[in-house]
Design a protein around this motif. Structure first.
Motif, PDB file in Angstrom:
ATOM      1  N   GLY A 141      36.960 -34.904  24.810  1.00  0.00           N
ATOM      2  CA  GLY A 141      38.072 -35.752  25.211  1.00  0.00           C
ATOM      3  C   GLY A 141      38.905 -36.219  24.032  1.00  0.00           C
ATOM      4  O   GLY A 141      40.140 -36.236  24.101  1.00  0.00           O
ATOM      5  N   LEU A 142      38.250 -36.578  22.932  1.00  0.00           N
ATOM      6  CA  LEU A 142      38.963 -37.041  21.743  1.00  0.00           C
ATOM      7  C   LEU A 142      39.891 -35.963  21.193  1.00  0.00           C
ATOM      8  O   LEU A 142      41.067 -36.216  20.900  1.00  0.00           O
ATOM      9  N   VAL A 143      39.365 -34.757  21.061  1.00  0.00           N
ATOM     10  CA  VAL A 143      40.157 -33.632  20.528  1.00  0.00           C
ATOM     11  C   VAL A 143      41.271 -33.258  21.502  1.00  0.00           C
ATOM     12  O   VAL A 143      42.433 -33.064  21.107  1.00  0.00           O
ATOM     13  N   ALA A 144      40.927 -33.142  22.790  1.00  0.00           N
ATOM     14  CA  ALA A 144      41.918 -32.744  23.791  1.00  0.00           C
ATOM     15  C   ALA A 144      43.041 -33.772  23.889  1.00  0.00           C
ATOM     16  O   ALA A 144      44.213 -33.416  24.037  1.00  0.00           O
ATOM     17  N   GLY A 145      42.706 -35.058  23.798  1.00  0.00           N
ATOM     18  CA  GLY A 145      43.721 -36.099  23.859  1.00  0.00           C
ATOM     19  C   GLY A 145      44.675 -36.038  22.673  1.00  0.00           C
ATOM     20  O   GLY A 145      45.892 -36.191  22.832  1.00  0.00           O
ATOM     21  N   PHE A 146      44.132 -35.799  21.478  1.00  0.00           N
ATOM     22  CA  PHE A 146      44.976 -35.702  20.274  1.00  0.00           C
ATOM     23  C   PHE A 146      45.917 -34.499  20.379  1.00  0.00           C
ATOM     24  O   PHE A 146      47.110 -34.604  20.106  1.00  0.00           O
ATOM     25  N   ILE A 147      45.379 -33.353  20.792  1.00  0.00           N
ATOM     26  CA  ILE A 147      46.200 -32.146  20.933  1.00  0.00           C
ATOM     27  C   ILE A 147      47.246 -32.344  22.019  1.00  0.00           C
ATOM     28  O   ILE A 147      48.392 -31.903  21.888  1.00  0.00           O
TER      29      ILE A 147
END
Length: 311
Positions: A141-147
């Motif tokens: 979720g952290l990575v997907a949200g940033f991208i």
């Protein structure tokens, strides 16, 4: 007026795809806004503001059709919101000249991933029913949200295939859970952009028509997710994203390719795209035929076993 109608239709089509596939509203809408010359941060902000409404409508629709796992929503949505806020403030700090090619590269990579993932592998179904751990969902979720915030889309293209690849959740529940959790991501990203670039750089008429088109499409998409072949749709959407963002990159100051190179690239992409859709169509029908044969054989086995027990 014509551009607003076009944006409304884009919002409708993008949400129809997003609600049926679990991805592509942000990527598709942002790609179009970049193609018509919108500032990168403003394009992402416009899409994320519209997504507050579309994701809410989509989440409610998926909930009504029983397509949501609320534990997954909580475990991926909260870290996704944190990543989206960070991504929005980062993108807001970049100049337009730097941000536009960076966003197109991110969108192009996501388009390639979607095309290859769905064309080549389809939807995995192993490990169905096994729990999805927080240690997997939180970093995702952290990575997907940033991208998602920096690319104007990416929550679905990153999150949906990753969870589908685990094979632990039914495809319709993956799509419904990703769509519902994106509501938190859209709010966090919107706040980040409003802090970073201010409201004066956002065209709220564009937000409204994108939102209207998406809200109309949301319940239709939630129903279609049970019927439309995701493999074919994934190949089709991936090709659109690739073609549009290659066009943006080739025309940017970063590349500035001559017309002959651009034409060759477009033709090459179109050929590969058509082949991918044809392959996905063939494999989808081959899988359906195999499932039908297996179902008939299983039924015949049950009947034979029943006749043997009564003999």
């Amino acid at each position: 007026m014509r551009s607003l109608i076009l944006l409304g239709l884009v919002g409708f089509a993008a949400q129809l795809v997003d609600g049926a596939l679990g991805m592509a509203y942000g990527v598709t809408s942002t790609t179009l806004l970049l193609a018509i010359g919108t500032n990168a941060a403003a394009a992402s902000a416009t899409v994320h503001l519209a997504e507050i409404g579309t994701t809410l409508a989509s989440g409610v629709s998926h909930w009504r059709f029983g397509n949501i796992d609320w534990k997954v929503v909580a475990r991926i949505g909260v870290p996704g919101a944190a990543g989206a806020f960070a991504g929005a403030t980062f993108l807001s700090s970049l100049s337009t000249e730097v941000a536009a090619p960076i966003m197109s590269i991110i969108l192009l990579a996501l388009g390639l991933y979607v095309l290859i993932r769905f064309t080549t592998f389809g939807l995995p179904r192993g490990n169905l029913g096994k729990p999805l751990r927080r240690r997997f969902l939180a970093p995702l979720g952290l990575v997907a949200g940033f991208i998602d915030a920096t690319g104007g889309g990416g929550w679905g293209p990153v999150g949906t295939p990753a969870i589908l690849a685990s094979g632990r959740l039914a495809p319709r529940k993956v799509i419904g859970s990703i769509d519902a959790s994106e509501f938190l991501v859209a709010i966090a990203a919107s706040v980040g952009f409003l802090v970073g670039i201010g409201s004066e750089n956002i065209d709220f008429a564009w937000v409204a028509v994108l939102l209207l088109g998406g809200v109309i499409a949301a319940p239709i998409a939630a129903w279609l997710v049970r019927h439309i072949p995701p493999r074919i749709l994934g190949s089709a959407v991936g090709g659109v994203i690739i073609l549009t963002n290659v066009r943006t990159l080739l025309r940017s100051d970063l590349v500035d390719a001559p017309g002959s190179v651009q034409a060759t690239a477009y033709i090459g992409i179109a050929v590969v795209w058509a082949a991918a859709i044809a392959y996905s169509w063939r494999e989808y029908h081959r899988d359906k035929a195999t499932e039908s044969v297996e179902a008939v054989e299983a039924e015949m086995g049950r009947r034979a076993a029943g006749e043997a027990s009564t003999a």
